[in-house]
Design a protein around this motif. Sequence first.
Motif, PDB file in Angstrom:
ATOM      1  N   LEU A 212       0.832  -1.195   0.000  1.00  0.00           N
ATOM      2  CA  LEU A 212       0.000   0.000   0.000  1.00  0.00           C
ATOM      3  C   LEU A 212       0.874   1.256   0.000  1.00  0.00           C
ATOM      4  N   PHE A 213       1.965   1.219   0.749  1.00  0.00           N
ATOM      5  CA  PHE A 213       2.903   2.342   0.744  1.00  0.00           C
ATOM      6  C   PHE A 213       3.467   2.558  -0.650  1.00  0.00           C
ATOM      7  N   HIS A 214       3.858   1.465  -1.319  1.00  0.00           N
ATOM      8  CA  HIS A 214       4.363   1.578  -2.688  1.00  0.00           C
ATOM      9  C   HIS A 214       3.332   2.232  -3.596  1.00  0.00           C
ATOM     10  N   PHE A 215       2.088   1.819  -3.434  1.00  0.00           N
ATOM     11  CA  PHE A 215       1.026   2.375  -4.267  1.00  0.00           C
ATOM     12  C   PHE A 215       0.979   3.900  -4.113  1.00  0.00           C
ATOM     13  N   TYR A 216       0.907   4.390  -2.893  1.00  0.00           N
ATOM     14  CA  TYR A 216       0.830   5.828  -2.668  1.00  0.00           C
ATOM     15  C   TYR A 216       2.080   6.540  -3.183  1.00  0.00           C
ATOM     16  N   SER A 217       3.231   5.925  -3.028  1.00  0.00           N
ATOM     17  CA  SER A 217       4.484   6.557  -3.443  1.00  0.00           C
ATOM     18  C   SER A 217       4.546   6.701  -4.958  1.00  0.00           C
ATOM     19  N   ILE A 218       4.233   5.608  -5.678  1.00  0.00           N
ATOM     20  CA  ILE A 218       4.292   5.647  -7.138  1.00  0.00           C
ATOM     21  C   ILE A 218       3.248   6.610  -7.688  1.00  0.00           C
ATOM     22  N   ALA A 219       2.081   6.643  -7.041  1.00  0.00           N
ATOM     23  CA  ALA A 219       1.027   7.565  -7.464  1.00  0.00           C
ATOM     24  C   ALA A 219       1.323   9.004  -7.060  1.00  0.00           C
ATOM     25  N   LYS A 220       2.417   9.220  -6.330  1.00  0.00           N
ATOM     26  CA  LYS A 220       2.852  10.534  -5.864  1.00  0.00           C
ATOM     27  C   LYS A 220       1.882  11.132  -4.857  1.00  0.00           C
ATOM     28  N   TYR A 221       1.214  10.271  -4.117  1.00  0.00           N
ATOM     29  CA  TYR A 221       0.399  10.713  -2.985  1.00  0.00           C
ATOM     30  C   TYR A 221       1.315  10.680  -1.755  1.00  0.00           C
ATOM     31  N   TYR A 222       2.224  11.617  -1.683  1.00  0.00           N
ATOM     32  CA  TYR A 222       3.276  11.555  -0.669  1.00  0.00           C
ATOM     33  C   TYR A 222       2.744  11.715   0.744  1.00  0.00           C
ATOM     34  N   GLU A 223       1.707  12.508   0.920  1.00  0.00           N
ATOM     35  CA  GLU A 223       1.138  12.669   2.263  1.00  0.00           C
ATOM     36  C   GLU A 223       0.585  11.337   2.756  1.00  0.00           C
ATOM     37  N   ALA A 224      -0.148  10.635   1.873  1.00  0.00           N
ATOM     38  CA  ALA A 224      -0.689   9.332   2.256  1.00  0.00           C
ATOM     39  C   ALA A 224       0.426   8.325   2.483  1.00  0.00           C
ATOM     40  N   ALA A 225       1.479   8.392   1.643  1.00  0.00           N
ATOM     41  CA  ALA A 225       2.608   7.473   1.809  1.00  0.00           C
ATOM     42  C   ALA A 225       3.290   7.694   3.156  1.00  0.00           C
ATOM     43  N   GLU A 226       3.452   8.950   3.529  1.00  0.00           N
ATOM     44  CA  GLU A 226       4.084   9.249   4.812  1.00  0.00           C
ATOM     45  C   GLU A 226       3.218   8.762   5.972  1.00  0.00           C
ATOM     46  N   GLU A 227       1.915   8.968   5.878  1.00  0.00           N
ATOM     47  CA  GLU A 227       1.032   8.499   6.939  1.00  0.00           C
ATOM     48  C   GLU A 227       1.078   6.980   7.062  1.00  0.00           C
ATOM     49  N   GLU A 228       1.139   6.304   5.929  1.00  0.00           N
ATOM     50  CA  GLU A 228       1.204   4.847   5.968  1.00  0.00           C
ATOM     51  C   GLU A 228       2.513   4.375   6.593  1.00  0.00           C
ATOM     52  N   LEU A 229       3.601   5.061   6.278  1.00  0.00           N
ATOM     53  CA  LEU A 229       4.889   4.700   6.882  1.00  0.00           C
ATOM     54  C   LEU A 229       4.867   4.923   8.396  1.00  0.00           C
ATOM     55  N   GLN A 230       4.312   6.040   8.805  1.00  0.00           N
ATOM     56  CA  GLN A 230       4.225   6.306  10.242  1.00  0.00           C
ATOM     57  C   GLN A 230       3.423   5.208  10.939  1.00  0.00           C
ATOM     58  N   SER A 231       2.346   4.789  10.284  1.00  0.00           N
ATOM     59  CA  SER A 231       1.519   3.725  10.857  1.00  0.00           C
ATOM     60  C   SER A 231       2.271   2.401  10.887  1.00  0.00           C
ATOM     61  N   ILE A 232       3.037   2.101   9.831  1.00  0.00           N
ATOM     62  CA  ILE A 232       3.840   0.866   9.797  1.00  0.00           C
ATOM     63  C   ILE A 232       4.868   0.888  10.921  1.00  0.00           C
TER      64      ILE A 232
END
Length: 813
Positions: A212-232
């Motif tokens: 899911l983090f990869h998905f947000y990162s590739i889609a350039k949804y960086y805010e969502a990617a960061e939130e997912e990383l924080q949650s991980i």
Amino acid sequence: MPVLPLSAIECRRRIPARLISMSQESRTILLFLFFLLPLAGIARAADVRMSDGRHLNGEILDIAKVDEKIEDDGKTRVKSIVVIDNGLRRVYVPRKQVVATTPNAELFETFKTRNQRFASGENANRYESIGDCSPLEPFDSFGRRLVVLAGPKGPEYEIQAITEISTRYVRARGIDKVWDARYALFTIPRSILSPILNRQIDPKQFDDRIRLFHFYSIAKYYEAAEEELQSIREDFKDDPNITEKVQRALRDIKRFADERLENELRMRSEAGQHRQVAHLLRNFNTEGVSSIVLQSIRRMLEKYEGFDRKRDALLLRMQQLADTVKDEKVRAKVEDVLDEIEAEINPNTFDRLSAFVLNETDDSLSNDEKLAIGLSGWLIGNQADNRRLVVAVSLAETRRLVREYLLEADKSGREKIFRAIRAEEAGTPEFVAAILKLMKPPAEVPEGNPEKPGYYDLEIKGIEGAPFYETLRYAIQLPPEYDPNRAYPTIVSLHSGGMTPEDQLRFWAGPWSGPQRLGQASRHGFLVIAPFWGIPGQRSYDQSPLAHGAVLKIVQDACSRFNIDTDRIFLSGHGIGADAAWDIGIAHPDLWAGLIPFCAQASKTVDSYSENAKYLPFYYVGGELDASASSGTYQNKLITNGKSFNFYLRGGFDATVALYLGRGAELYAEEQFALFDWMKPRRRTVPSEFAAKLVRPLNDFYFFWNLELPAVPDEASWPKTKGELKTLEVKSEYLEKLNKLKISASKGISPQLYLTPEMINFKDKVDIEVNGRKFQPKSGYLEPDLLVMLEDVRTRKDRRHPFWTRLDADSRQ
């Protein structure tokens, strides 16, 4: 009305990630960031580089025509059209416009939704074509929504179910009938997207979470990617190896977000939004910012702070020089110009004084000469080498008189002002042309609404004796920090039936968010003009000459009030507004930098003068299943428009056709990112040769670049072309080496030639002929005519390219 998710530059974290492209270095970091874990896939596609600098990516195919069902003449066709399919839309471009095609690997991630039911099978009912398509509700957390489709028998209701979510598009399929539609990922709000994605993973599985983090990162949804990383990091904090990798990934994601903001600031600066950019730079949070981005931000800030210092020093130096002027009357006029410079100098106008900056320390120049260079640069730019102070102050007075002339309605009043202009030292065609280019728009702008900065709803005198057109209205939205000293690119957008001009402003410039609009036109620094162009209640476009006249009069009025770059006016529209835009644009190819119809249908007139499209950049946006009503049935627009599409694309014209897969008649706001990339390099040009067609008399005259056709013969006498609509033709060819202009026109047309130094060399003898007859001044040289220039600007409102002289049918200037 649905609109794009819009950027909010005031907050770094709120800028949408999709606004900039990820660098190859960033992609590589993401690809190998979690080298022990399952990674996103790699799509094999091709990168198609176009002659205009665009890059289109997807699977490619060479074809002979846009739809093989279209009736043809039986000839074997060369496959001269390239189709690029990226899974979201198919883009058709001419092979002649393709510079290079290279293999390209692209990161992607896809989630297929679980337990989603949809119609399938060869025997199932399916939508072959659809008209208007409107969602009645947003997608729910299970990825379903109800939509209404326009059909030949009335509205139909269908449930769409999201079956696939990729980093580029969302795939939604019909439950009752076979229907496979694609929507750009960013058109689905994250508040809807994230719950659907979360249903497709096991939150306790580390691999799923990373996916899911990869998905947000590739889609350039960086805010969502960061939130997912924080949650991980929180959920797997007992594993130190994972914690270390997550920390490293967080730094990279932040860097990508910072790079995105840096690019956004640069773009806003190029759009002339300097106050906002300077404010953001001064308040930029540098904590944790990479050294590369930090250095770039500091350089941008130093440039703005350095501008303040340079401005103050320049104003001080010019004032010191003004204080040395001995003639009190001249000094008073100099002070007036200096007051104007002090009030209006900014990063948009500073370059006007670059010649002064270069020469103000030259000891070989007198104080008056230095001051003359500075004042002249401000008034007419740095192209004129004027060192006479008396001429410099005359430029200011001439500009005042020119403005009065352009606004004077009475002919005798204009004659009096013209004599005063001729009496000025700067009252020459050369100086006046330079003044016109840099002067602010002459007509006043009415008081606006302070709660809606830059928005105006204007009413003007229209077409005399024409019901519904005697009074014309239009709405206009200026970009943030509009400066009347800066020329702005402009979009003229015609509304469809059932829509309003405000809908068009909202589409391009975005909805109001507090005291500003945050749409793409606002970001890129475009004006948007939305005319009330049709008859109230109109549901179809009737090729009316009155519609042409209404739109052209509105554009001319806007040019007299606002600083519009007439080389960068793009004509667009939706639905029947797009039908009108296509017809109006191709009928007047000399006026526009580009034509952008959304879901339009080509009319008989459009088909009959397709050759005019050779000189007009064209970008069509629509849906693969979009259809038009004809004899009680729906016919796919790819068929009804096929003749024009094929002619443009096969001919190698500057044409692009973008069709979204499985879609009907919609607004297609998601195409705006590609459209602004397309518009950015385009400028209206004057072709050295052209062959343009007339299909019907319009507005009592017709203009093609250097030819005015004031006396078009009666339509009944026009010849037929290929058994279709009657047409007339004019041709112009300029042979630069011979300084020769050859004009030919259909029988009965007596053209007037309007010429500028951009079209023909005024310094050498000219050789002009019309239909084989000499058509030139007796001396052989073209003489600039100041009255022709002023009258041309007064009527056509184009201050950037005024005509310098006119040759009438009797060969006299």
